[in-house]
Design a protein around this motif. Structure first.
Motif, PDB file in Angstrom:
ATOM      1  N   THR A   3       0.853  -1.196   0.000  1.00  0.00           N
ATOM      2  CA  THR A   3       0.000   0.000   0.000  1.00  0.00           C
ATOM      3  C   THR A   3       0.889   1.246   0.000  1.00  0.00           C
ATOM      4  O   THR A   3       2.085   1.169   0.254  1.00  0.00           O
ATOM      5  CB  THR A   3      -0.930   0.073   1.235  1.00  0.00           C
ATOM      6  OG1 THR A   3      -0.146   0.362   2.393  1.00  0.00           O
ATOM      7  CG2 THR A   3      -1.720  -1.217   1.417  1.00  0.00           C
ATOM      8  N   SER A   4       0.270   2.378  -0.220  1.00  0.00           N
ATOM      9  CA  SER A   4       1.024   3.639  -0.273  1.00  0.00           C
ATOM     10  C   SER A   4       1.020   4.378   1.057  1.00  0.00           C
ATOM     11  O   SER A   4       1.327   5.562   1.103  1.00  0.00           O
ATOM     12  CB  SER A   4       0.448   4.531  -1.376  1.00  0.00           C
ATOM     13  OG  SER A   4      -0.903   4.850  -1.074  1.00  0.00           O
ATOM     14  N   SER A   5       0.720   3.705   2.159  1.00  0.00           N
ATOM     15  CA  SER A   5       0.565   4.388   3.449  1.00  0.00           C
ATOM     16  C   SER A   5       1.840   5.040   3.968  1.00  0.00           C
ATOM     17  O   SER A   5       1.777   5.896   4.843  1.00  0.00           O
ATOM     18  CB  SER A   5       0.008   3.433   4.503  1.00  0.00           C
ATOM     19  OG  SER A   5       0.965   2.460   4.844  1.00  0.00           O
ATOM     20  N   ASN A  25      -0.400  15.653   5.287  1.00  0.00           N
ATOM     21  CA  ASN A  25      -0.718  14.379   5.947  1.00  0.00           C
ATOM     22  C   ASN A  25       0.309  13.941   6.981  1.00  0.00           C
ATOM     23  O   ASN A  25      -0.016  13.167   7.884  1.00  0.00           O
ATOM     24  CB  ASN A  25      -0.872  13.267   4.914  1.00  0.00           C
ATOM     25  CG  ASN A  25      -2.091  13.452   4.052  1.00  0.00           C
ATOM     26  OD1 ASN A  25      -2.991  14.207   4.372  1.00  0.00           O
ATOM     27  ND2 ASN A  25      -2.117  12.765   2.923  1.00  0.00           N
ATOM     28  N   VAL A  40       0.810  -4.644   9.089  1.00  0.00           N
ATOM     29  CA  VAL A  40       0.790  -3.198   8.872  1.00  0.00           C
ATOM     30  C   VAL A  40       2.217  -2.673   9.036  1.00  0.00           C
ATOM     31  O   VAL A  40       2.934  -3.093   9.944  1.00  0.00           O
ATOM     32  CB  VAL A  40      -0.136  -2.515   9.910  1.00  0.00           C
ATOM     33  CG1 VAL A  40      -0.119  -1.003   9.759  1.00  0.00           C
ATOM     34  CG2 VAL A  40      -1.556  -3.060   9.802  1.00  0.00           C
ATOM     35  N   HIS A  46       3.743   0.855   9.680  1.00  0.00           N
ATOM     36  CA  HIS A  46       3.494   2.261  10.011  1.00  0.00           C
ATOM     37  C   HIS A  46       4.520   2.748  11.020  1.00  0.00           C
ATOM     38  O   HIS A  46       5.263   1.966  11.597  1.00  0.00           O
ATOM     39  CB  HIS A  46       2.080   2.454  10.572  1.00  0.00           C
ATOM     40  CG  HIS A  46       1.029   2.465   9.515  1.00  0.00           C
ATOM     41  ND1 HIS A  46      -0.314   2.535   9.802  1.00  0.00           N
ATOM     42  CD2 HIS A  46       1.104   2.420   8.163  1.00  0.00           C
ATOM     43  CE1 HIS A  46      -1.009   2.532   8.687  1.00  0.00           C
ATOM     44  NE2 HIS A  46      -0.170   2.453   7.681  1.00  0.00           N
ATOM     45  N   LYS A  84       0.980   5.612  12.775  1.00  0.00           N
ATOM     46  CA  LYS A  84       0.324   6.301  11.666  1.00  0.00           C
ATOM     47  C   LYS A  84       1.161   6.084  10.416  1.00  0.00           C
ATOM     48  O   LYS A  84       2.389   6.128  10.464  1.00  0.00           O
ATOM     49  CB  LYS A  84       0.203   7.789  11.966  1.00  0.00           C
ATOM     50  CG  LYS A  84      -0.486   8.590  10.872  1.00  0.00           C
ATOM     51  CD  LYS A  84      -0.498  10.065  11.215  1.00  0.00           C
ATOM     52  CE  LYS A  84      -1.061  10.896  10.094  1.00  0.00           C
ATOM     53  NZ  LYS A  84      -0.263  10.827   8.860  1.00  0.00           N
ATOM     54  N   GLY A  85       0.498   5.879   9.301  1.00  0.00           N
ATOM     55  CA  GLY A  85       1.175   5.868   8.019  1.00  0.00           C
ATOM     56  C   GLY A  85       1.482   7.304   7.620  1.00  0.00           C
ATOM     57  O   GLY A  85       0.614   8.166   7.727  1.00  0.00           O
ATOM     58  N   HIS A  96       1.650   8.725   4.858  1.00  0.00           N
ATOM     59  CA  HIS A  96       0.816   9.199   3.749  1.00  0.00           C
ATOM     60  C   HIS A  96      -0.658   9.332   4.141  1.00  0.00           C
ATOM     61  O   HIS A  96      -1.425  10.008   3.468  1.00  0.00           O
ATOM     62  CB  HIS A  96       0.963   8.220   2.570  1.00  0.00           C
ATOM     63  CG  HIS A  96       0.405   8.721   1.287  1.00  0.00           C
ATOM     64  ND1 HIS A  96      -0.806   8.314   0.803  1.00  0.00           N
ATOM     65  CD2 HIS A  96       0.906   9.599   0.385  1.00  0.00           C
ATOM     66  CE1 HIS A  96      -1.038   8.899  -0.359  1.00  0.00           C
ATOM     67  NE2 HIS A  96      -0.026   9.694  -0.629  1.00  0.00           N
ATOM     68  N   ASN A  97      -1.042   8.702   5.231  1.00  0.00           N
ATOM     69  CA  ASN A  97      -2.446   8.697   5.637  1.00  0.00           C
ATOM     70  C   ASN A  97      -2.840  10.041   6.255  1.00  0.00           C
ATOM     71  O   ASN A  97      -2.094  10.597   7.044  1.00  0.00           O
ATOM     72  CB  ASN A  97      -2.716   7.575   6.639  1.00  0.00           C
ATOM     73  CG  ASN A  97      -2.510   6.206   6.037  1.00  0.00           C
ATOM     74  OD1 ASN A  97      -2.332   6.074   4.833  1.00  0.00           O
ATOM     75  ND2 ASN A  97      -2.512   5.195   6.866  1.00  0.00           N
ATOM     76  N   GLU A 112      -5.016   2.049  15.356  1.00  0.00           N
ATOM     77  CA  GLU A 112      -3.704   2.670  15.529  1.00  0.00           C
ATOM     78  C   GLU A 112      -3.522   3.444  16.835  1.00  0.00           C
ATOM     79  O   GLU A 112      -2.409   3.841  17.155  1.00  0.00           O
ATOM     80  CB  GLU A 112      -3.404   3.607  14.356  1.00  0.00           C
ATOM     81  CG  GLU A 112      -3.138   2.858  13.086  1.00  0.00           C
ATOM     82  CD  GLU A 112      -2.649   3.762  11.997  1.00  0.00           C
ATOM     83  OE1 GLU A 112      -1.469   3.605  11.619  1.00  0.00           O
ATOM     84  OE2 GLU A 112      -3.412   4.630  11.535  1.00  0.00           O
TER      85      GLU A 112
END
Length: 180
Positions: free
Chosen positions: A51-53, A63, A119, A121, A135-136, A138-139, A146
């Motif tokens: 994913t792009s997180s 972000n 995950v 992150h 937290k990611g 990018h999110n 989380e």
């Protein structure tokens, strides 16, 4: 010696040779993963980013930096001092090391009970109960789980990134809908 060569040639020719090499490759990859996991003290030494997180792009300012400043009062200089400060991309292959100590800024890999995929992150806060807020980068905000990531969920922290080597896993995940 000639008999050994003849046997090897039989095993590696034709359609059976393709199957033989595929099985041999899987066995070698499995043994490499076990050895690496033992050396890095984790059950999950290598993970593909699917994913792009954790991607850093034009939204990173809002972000990542602004979110951290607004919600946790972190300065840009403090955030830029963290390990893996530039994030990473889909298809990258983080190398994970298990450790008993995790700090704010570490990028960790953890498994949430009930979710099929781990995950990746960043720890943004250590809670008073010893759990972690992640937290990611990018999110735009936090995912429901989380706020309180438990230490026993954590496989380890990212110590190194191998760019683009995880694309095979990304392709397989997309074909089979994340079942692998």
């Amino acid at each position: 010696m000639a008999g050994l060569r003849k046997t090897w040639k039989k095993l590696t020719e034709g359609w059976f040779g393709y199957v033989f090499y595929a099985v041999l490759g899987i066995v070698i990859a499995f043994l490499f993963n076990l050895t690496l996991g033992f050396a890095l003290t984790t059950d999950l030494p290598v993970v593909a980013v699917v994913t792009s997180s954790m991607e850093h792009d034009t939204s990173t300012e809002v972000n990542h930096y602004q979110w951290l400043e607004k919600n946790l009062n972190y300065s840009r200089n403090y955030v830029d001092s963290w390990p893996i400060s530039n994030g990473f991309l889909i298809g990258d292959l983080p190398i994970i090391q298990g450790t008993g100590n995790y700090s704010v800024g570490d990028v960790i890999v953890y498994s949430v009970p009930g979710q099929k995929v781990p995950v990746i992150h960043r720890i943004v806060k250590i809670n008073s109960d010893g759990s972690y807020m992640t937290k990611g980068d990018h999110n735009p905000g936090l995912l429901p789980f989380e706020n309180s990531v438990k230490k026993e969920w954590i496989h380890g922290k990212v110590i190194f990134i191998v760019p683009k080597l995880g694309y095979f896993k990304v392709i397989i995940s997309r074909i089979f809908g994340g079942l692998i």
